[in-house]
Design an enzyme around this catalytic site. Sequence first.
Site, PDB file in Angstrom:
ATOM      1  N   GLY A  76       0.791  -1.213   0.000  1.00  0.00           N
ATOM      2  CA  GLY A  76       0.000   0.000   0.000  1.00  0.00           C
ATOM      3  C   GLY A  76       0.826   1.267   0.000  1.00  0.00           C
ATOM      4  CG  HIS A  81      -1.349   3.908  12.129  1.00  0.00           C
ATOM      5  ND1 HIS A  81      -2.497   3.337  11.634  1.00  0.00           N
ATOM      6  CD2 HIS A  81      -0.322   3.339  11.439  1.00  0.00           C
ATOM      7  CE1 HIS A  81      -2.178   2.459  10.692  1.00  0.00           C
ATOM      8  NE2 HIS A  81      -0.867   2.446  10.559  1.00  0.00           N
ATOM      9  N   GLY A 145      -3.162  -2.927   5.266  1.00  0.00           N
ATOM     10  CA  GLY A 145      -1.845  -3.012   4.651  1.00  0.00           C
ATOM     11  C   GLY A 145      -1.091  -4.151   5.307  1.00  0.00           C
ATOM     12  N   GLY A 156      -1.425  -5.270   9.200  1.00  0.00           N
ATOM     13  CA  GLY A 156      -2.815  -5.694   9.318  1.00  0.00           C
ATOM     14  C   GLY A 156      -3.793  -4.596   8.972  1.00  0.00           C
ATOM     15  CB  CYS A 175      -5.153   4.869   0.829  1.00  0.00           C
ATOM     16  SG  CYS A 175      -5.487   4.565   2.576  1.00  0.00           S
TER      17      CYS A 175
END
Length: 238
Positions: A76, A81, A145, A156, A175
């Site tokens: 990806g 995060h 990803g 994950g 993304c």
Amino acid sequence: MPAGAYLLDLPEPVPYREAWDLQRSLAAAVSQGAMPETIMLLEHTPVVTLGRRADESELHIPAGAEVEVVETNRGGKSTYHGPGQLVCYPILDLTRHGTDVKRYCRDLEEALIRTLAQLGLEATRIEGLTGIWLERPPRKIGSIGIHVAKWITTHGYSLNVDLDPAPFTQWITACGLEDAQFTTIARELGRPVAVDEVRPVAAEALAEVFDLELEELPADEGAGLWPQPVHERLAGAG
């Protein structure tokens, strides 16, 4: 009959590189048969991660922003995060779940769909895109990803629970999608939602999809395998 597996539920936000070290240690142990498959659930301190297909042009991070940037070996492009987002790192042996990487991605998407359904949200896939979306208009709520080596999985998914989605559109081209909308469980439900409310629902969905019987990872399990400060993190989670 479900296979036994560990659940490692880390309660405090974890720096990205520390969690990555832990994933690699767990992957080595699972690969060698030293411990069962393991599901990690956690939050991260603020970080932008770059997948193997990411490009520097995707970054628009303002000067002075308190965020780490980490290049990774997952598939990806770029994503964000931070606290208020549930991150799941399944350390699985795909020889037990079908040696099919595309199927594994679909299974992760299915686990996300089931998690959101339990919270009252109808999520879906969009043809040609990874991750999970809410429709009308399309709003991305979960990203995927992964990395697979010798059929052992790392990385994950991430699920937006209750955080400001601005970094997805202002700091990066998340993304690689121009003009994509991002949303959260809290925004869609119209109420605050704690990550701790979502953790057990996510664990149950993963157990169903991958036919696992989860038990908490014992604090002293494989103590000699972990680098510092990973051992301290594990001990603190027990």
